[in-house]
Write an enzyme that holds these catalytic residues in place. Structure first.
Site, short mmCIF file in Angstrom:
data_model
loop_
_atom_site.label_atom_id
_atom_site.label_comp_id
_atom_site.label_asym_id
_atom_site.label_seq_id
_atom_site.Cartn_x
_atom_site.Cartn_y
_atom_site.Cartn_z
N CYS A 230 46.07 -32.24 -21.62
CA CYS A 230 46.74 -31.56 -22.74
C CYS A 230 46.02 -30.28 -23.13
O CYS A 230 45.23 -30.26 -24.08
CB CYS A 230 46.91 -32.45 -23.95
SG CYS A 230 48.04 -31.69 -25.12
N CYS B 82 54.01 -30.19 -24.55
CA CYS B 82 52.83 -30.15 -25.41
C CYS B 82 53.29 -30.09 -26.86
O CYS B 82 53.80 -29.07 -27.30
CB CYS B 82 51.97 -28.94 -25.06
SG CYS B 82 50.36 -28.95 -25.88
#
Length: 418
Positions: free
Chosen positions: A159, A355
């Site tokens: 991430c 995201c």
């Protein structure tokens, strides 16, 4: 103990458990084993919120045994090596053989890639949501103002937006506590842009402006001096470093070799991350040290009975659970094709990743994109009355905090497509 399995899956993280569960849904008679030494399974996407005091870490942990799909053997051992020519892997306890292999052990933190980082972590000078989000929250609460630096390494990380998320939450926290006027926040990072998707980047630059964050692109962290509380950054283009150092900042120094030295009172760092050593030292990796798989079918480029997915895969997209959600069905379909003596010709994975970028308490934007960095929002968001997910929205915060954890534990981990 049995040593041969039809399908061996290395790693019981998001990718491994989802793959095993979906395979069992396709054919309950499949002979599958999951190999992973861990006793607990973590829902790490919520650690961003844990680090800002907005989520209980206990809710992110479940015993691994409770998540292994019914009918799947769990071999609680660490993998030590591969012998793909003989369709075998070695573990601490011996050798296992397979017809088909799925490799998804995730990635690991490697403190050694930044000088002094291990000592800084050990001494509590650096905090990181990737390491201990509860300690991040403790440090945030103890902060009384000064220089706060948020940064990330030049390696791929799980991430890639997470180092920004905690920064925005911290800035919002500073405001709520009246610390913003006596705090200077810096975001030095190796990349050249705040985010690779233009619509998202446009929003994030406004967020950075709102919080008066000093954004320093093209700055790679190379050293931490825990004793002096100094962080050192190497500009990617040393000739341009003067462009990114605030001119009225008396504390920031540019050293003779172009390295930027910055003192700090608070430092949050995403550590450098790599494939696990047993992957790196195998003959299954590409030149960058990640699993060498086809970008669209996720089949290994050399060994056709091996597939790789998740964070360990050498794919030019963000390493997220959302990416895994789209990768797993492709791997499962291709395995089923091979089991039925067909070609593994499902090439549907387009690099999708997502995201959820938290920009403050109660605010979020949702970046969804593919290999081309095209913005591809999920049409289902309209059912939540979210029509512009590239803009901050409170409903997206609710998605992040409540709906996504539910979908993860109750749907994804059980092999249901979401």
């Amino acid at each position: 103990m049995k040593t041969h399995y039809q399908i061996l899956i290395i790693g019981a993280g998001t990718a491994g458990i989802m793959t095993a569960a979906q395979l069992k849904k396709k054919d309950s008679s499949l002979d599958i084993a999951l190999v992973d030494p861990a006793t607990d399974h973590y829902y790490q996407p919520a650690w961003t919120l844990v680090g800002a005091g907005a989520y209980d870490k206990k809710k992110t942990i479940k015993p691994m045994a409770s998540l292994i799909p019914p009918g799947v053997m769990w071999i609680q051992e660490a993998v030590t090596g591969f012998d793909p020519e003989h369709q075998a892997i070695t573990t601490q306890a011996g050798t296992l053989t397979y017809d088909y292999l799925v490799v998804c052990p995730g990635l690991v933190n490697d403190y050694s890639l930044i000088e002094g980082l291990a000592e800084a972590v050990e001494q509590g000078v650096v905090c990181s949501n990737y390491i201990d989000p509860e300690y991040t929250w403790k440090q945030l609460q103890a902060f009384q103002g000064g220089t706060a630096i948020f940064t990330q390494p030049s390696t791929p990380i799980k991430c890639g937006g997470a180092p920004q998320k905690i920064m925005y939450l911290a800035c919002d926290y500073f405001r709520k506590k009246g610390l913003d006027k006596k705090t200077k926040v810096y975001f030095p990072m190796p990349g050249s842009v705040i985010f690779g998707v233009k619509q998202i980047a446009d929003t994030l630059l406004k967020v950075i402006d709102r919080y008066q964050i000093d954004f320093m692109p093209l700055h790679n962290p190379i050293r931490i001096d825990a004793a002096k509380k100094m962080a050192y950054f190497k500009p990617t283009n040393a000739q341009d470093n003067h462009c990114f150092v605030t001119s009225d900042d008396q504390q920031t120094q540019v050293l003779a070799d172009g390295v930027v030295a910055m003192p700090f009172d608070f430092l949050h760092l995403a550590p450098p991350q790599t494939a696990p050593k047993f992957i790196q030292t195998s003959n299954l990796v590409n030149v960058a040290g990640w699993l060498d798989v086809n970008h669209h079918s996720l089949q290994h480029n050399k060994y056709k009975n091996i597939f790789g997915l998740g964070d360990v895969a050498g794919l030019p997209t963000a390493k997220t659970g959302a990416a895994i959600r789209k990768q797993v069905p492709v791997v499962v379909d291709n395995l089923m094709r091979l089991l039925h003596n067909q070609e593994a010709n499902n090439t549907d994975y387009n690099g999708y990743s997502s995201c959820p970028l938290v920009t403050g308490y109660g605010k979020m934007v949702l970046a969804e994109f593919n290999y081309k960095n095209e913005f591809i929002p999920d049409p289902k968001l309209k059912q939540m009355l979210v029509f512009s997910s590239h803009k901050e929205h409170w409903r997206l915060w609710m998605l992040k905090k409540h709906l996504l954890p539910y979908l993860y534990w109750s749907k994804m981990m059980k092999g249901e497509q979401v």
